[in-house]
Design an enzyme around this catalytic site. Structure first.
Site, PDB file in Angstrom:
ATOM      1  N   ASP A   9      -5.047   3.454 -15.960  1.00  0.00           N
ATOM      2  CA  ASP A   9      -5.386   2.652 -14.783  1.00  0.00           C
ATOM      3  C   ASP A   9      -6.084   1.379 -15.261  1.00  0.00           C
ATOM      4  O   ASP A   9      -7.086   1.450 -15.987  1.00  0.00           O
ATOM      5  CB  ASP A   9      -6.333   3.491 -13.911  1.00  0.00           C
ATOM      6  CG  ASP A   9      -6.710   2.799 -12.613  1.00  0.00           C
ATOM      7  OD1 ASP A   9      -6.699   1.549 -12.557  1.00  0.00           O
ATOM      8  OD2 ASP A   9      -7.035   3.521 -11.654  1.00  0.00           O
ATOM      9  N   VAL A  32      -1.875  -2.746  -7.991  1.00  0.00           N
ATOM     10  CA  VAL A  32      -2.951  -3.164  -8.894  1.00  0.00           C
ATOM     11  C   VAL A  32      -4.012  -3.959  -8.111  1.00  0.00           C
ATOM     12  O   VAL A  32      -5.219  -3.753  -8.278  1.00  0.00           O
ATOM     13  CB  VAL A  32      -2.376  -4.035 -10.036  1.00  0.00           C
ATOM     14  CG1 VAL A  32      -3.482  -4.709 -10.830  1.00  0.00           C
ATOM     15  CG2 VAL A  32      -1.485  -3.197 -10.949  1.00  0.00           C
ATOM     16  N   ASP A  33      -3.543  -4.854  -7.271  1.00  0.00           N
ATOM     17  CA  ASP A  33      -4.425  -5.732  -6.495  1.00  0.00           C
ATOM     18  C   ASP A  33      -5.373  -4.894  -5.624  1.00  0.00           C
ATOM     19  O   ASP A  33      -6.601  -5.120  -5.613  1.00  0.00           O
ATOM     20  CB  ASP A  33      -3.530  -6.623  -5.621  1.00  0.00           C
ATOM     21  CG  ASP A  33      -4.218  -7.869  -5.111  1.00  0.00           C
ATOM     22  OD1 ASP A  33      -5.329  -8.170  -5.567  1.00  0.00           O
ATOM     23  OD2 ASP A  33      -3.614  -8.541  -4.251  1.00  0.00           O
ATOM     24  N   SER A 121       4.822  -7.754 -11.460  1.00  0.00           N
ATOM     25  CA  SER A 121       6.036  -7.828 -10.613  1.00  0.00           C
ATOM     26  C   SER A 121       6.903  -6.573 -10.626  1.00  0.00           C
ATOM     27  O   SER A 121       7.914  -6.531  -9.918  1.00  0.00           O
ATOM     28  CB  SER A 121       6.930  -9.045 -10.970  1.00  0.00           C
ATOM     29  OG  SER A 121       6.351 -10.254 -10.527  1.00  0.00           O
ATOM     30  N   ILE A 124       5.616  -3.510  -6.286  1.00  0.00           N
ATOM     31  CA  ILE A 124       6.003  -3.974  -4.948  1.00  0.00           C
ATOM     32  C   ILE A 124       6.986  -5.152  -5.041  1.00  0.00           C
ATOM     33  O   ILE A 124       7.871  -5.300  -4.195  1.00  0.00           O
ATOM     34  CB  ILE A 124       4.728  -4.338  -4.154  1.00  0.00           C
ATOM     35  CG1 ILE A 124       3.946  -3.037  -3.854  1.00  0.00           C
ATOM     36  CG2 ILE A 124       5.042  -5.091  -2.875  1.00  0.00           C
ATOM     37  CD1 ILE A 124       2.492  -3.221  -3.479  1.00  0.00           C
TER      38      ILE A 124
HETATM   39  N1  AR6 Z   1      -3.212   0.322 -13.098  1.00  0.00           N
HETATM   40  C1  AR6 Z   1      -2.131  -0.060 -13.835  1.00  0.00           C
HETATM   41  N2  AR6 Z   1      -0.909  -0.250 -13.308  1.00  0.00           N
HETATM   42  C2  AR6 Z   1      -0.751  -0.044 -11.984  1.00  0.00           C
HETATM   43  C3  AR6 Z   1      -1.825   0.346 -11.137  1.00  0.00           C
HETATM   44  C4  AR6 Z   1      -3.097   0.524 -11.751  1.00  0.00           C
HETATM   45  N3  AR6 Z   1      -4.178   0.901 -11.039  1.00  0.00           N
HETATM   46  N4  AR6 Z   1      -1.342   0.450  -9.859  1.00  0.00           N
HETATM   47  C5  AR6 Z   1      -0.029   0.146  -9.906  1.00  0.00           C
HETATM   48  N5  AR6 Z   1       0.339  -0.140 -11.190  1.00  0.00           N
HETATM   49  P1  AR6 Z   1       2.165  -3.908  -8.226  1.00  0.00           P
HETATM   50  P2  AR6 Z   1       3.646  -6.475  -8.202  1.00  0.00           P
HETATM   51  C6  AR6 Z   1       1.656  -0.553 -11.717  1.00  0.00           C
HETATM   52  O1  AR6 Z   1       2.895  -3.452  -7.029  1.00  0.00           O
HETATM   53  O2  AR6 Z   1       4.939  -5.773  -8.343  1.00  0.00           O
HETATM   54  C7  AR6 Z   1       0.284  -6.270  -4.146  1.00  0.00           C
HETATM   55  O3  AR6 Z   1       0.334  -5.947  -2.778  1.00  0.00           O
HETATM   56  C8  AR6 Z   1       2.854  -0.347 -10.830  1.00  0.00           C
HETATM   57  O4  AR6 Z   1       3.372   0.973 -11.021  1.00  0.00           O
HETATM   58  O5  AR6 Z   1       0.698  -3.692  -8.316  1.00  0.00           O
HETATM   59  O6  AR6 Z   1       3.368  -7.689  -9.049  1.00  0.00           O
HETATM   60  C9  AR6 Z   1      -0.105  -7.716  -4.382  1.00  0.00           C
HETATM   61  O7  AR6 Z   1      -1.079  -8.151  -3.448  1.00  0.00           O
HETATM   62  C10 AR6 Z   1       3.808  -1.412 -11.341  1.00  0.00           C
HETATM   63  O8  AR6 Z   1       4.519  -0.981 -12.503  1.00  0.00           O
HETATM   64  O9  AR6 Z   1       2.361  -5.510  -8.464  1.00  0.00           O
HETATM   65  C11 AR6 Z   1       1.199  -8.429  -4.203  1.00  0.00           C
HETATM   66  O10 AR6 Z   1       1.479  -8.648  -2.825  1.00  0.00           O
HETATM   67  C12 AR6 Z   1       2.880  -2.554 -11.781  1.00  0.00           C
HETATM   68  O11 AR6 Z   1       1.586  -1.971 -11.889  1.00  0.00           O
HETATM   69  C13 AR6 Z   1       2.216  -7.473  -4.777  1.00  0.00           C
HETATM   70  O12 AR6 Z   1       1.609  -6.171  -4.646  1.00  0.00           O
HETATM   71  C14 AR6 Z   1       2.803  -3.721 -10.818  1.00  0.00           C
HETATM   72  O13 AR6 Z   1       2.876  -3.235  -9.495  1.00  0.00           O
HETATM   73  C15 AR6 Z   1       2.457  -7.706  -6.252  1.00  0.00           C
HETATM   74  O14 AR6 Z   1       3.500  -6.862  -6.681  1.00  0.00           O
END
Ligand code: AR6
Length: 171
Positions: A9, A32-33, A121, A124
């Site tokens: 994480d 992540v956000d 990226s 989501i």
């Molecule tokens: N630690 C590490 N990796 C993670 C975690 C974590 N805690 N949580 C998810 N991932 P994403 P995006 C992975 O959706 O695609 C948000 O709403 C996840 O499995 O976080 O860039 C923002 O506000 C995936 O492989 O980011 C934007 O609107 C990767 O991190 C939008 O999502 C990125 O997933 C950005 O989407």
């Protein structure tokens, strides 16, 4: 520079800076956000709101990066970057590469020596993991920086395996 892969994480990383896969509003979201704002507490959001009231009145453009402090996270700073939404019709790879290069540039401005990245990226925003990993690893490998320790924090074993395979294949 050393590149390491970690299964885990991103909010738990003891590094100088963690990179947030944000959106251009800088006001939070899921993935992540959401985790960074939840664990980091309200100070991060307050700084993001100040950025929106000042330099980034129209939001942070895709491919750019900006830093705040990290609130209650173990890291010192959060570097927020906005990845492109994946599109089958348009090649947005340069914008995804820019997220990594710009984040390292901001890390250099801060004096950060260790940085943890998520797979920007690939959640989501729908980017295929193998292509996302290739862009992430080649960009970080080829960007001149004073950062000594780059850590990719992968959330599940599949993402970890894909990154490991791409890293193995780099020249
Ligand atoms: N630690 C590490 N990796 C993670 C975690 C974590 N805690 N949580 C998810 N991932 P994403 P995006 C992975 O959706 O695609 C948000 O709403 C996840 O499995 O976080 O860039 C923002 O506000 C995936 O492989 O980011 C934007 O609107 C990767 O991190 C939008 O999502 C990125 O997933 C950005 O989407």
């Amino acid at each position: 520079m050393g590149i390491r892969l970690v299964l885990g994480d991103i909010t738990e990383q003891r590094v100088d800076a963690v990179v947030n896969a944000a959106n251009s509003s800088l006001l939070g979201g899921g993935g992540v956000d959401g985790a960074i704002h939840r664990r980091g507490g309200p100070e991060i959001l307050a700084e993001c709101r100040a950025l929106r009231a000042g330099r980034y009145g129209n939001g942070l453009p895709t491919g750019r990066a900006v830093a705040t402090t990290a609130g209650r996270l173990p890291a010192r700073w959060v570097i927020h970057t906005v990845g492109p939404v994946h599109s089958a019709g348009h090649d947005r790879s340069a914008l995804l590469a820019s997220c990594y290069a710009e984040s390292l540039r901001v890390a250099d401005e801060l004096g950060a020596r260790s940085v943890a990245f998520p797979a920007i990226s690939t959640g989501i925003y729908g980017w295929p993991m193998d292509d996302g990993a290739r862009i992430a690893l080649t960009t970080v490998r080829n960007t001149p920086t004073d950062v000594r320790d780059v850590r990719f924090v992968l959330f599940d074993t599949r993402a970890y395996a894909v990154f490991a395979e791409v890293l193995d294949g780099l020249p």
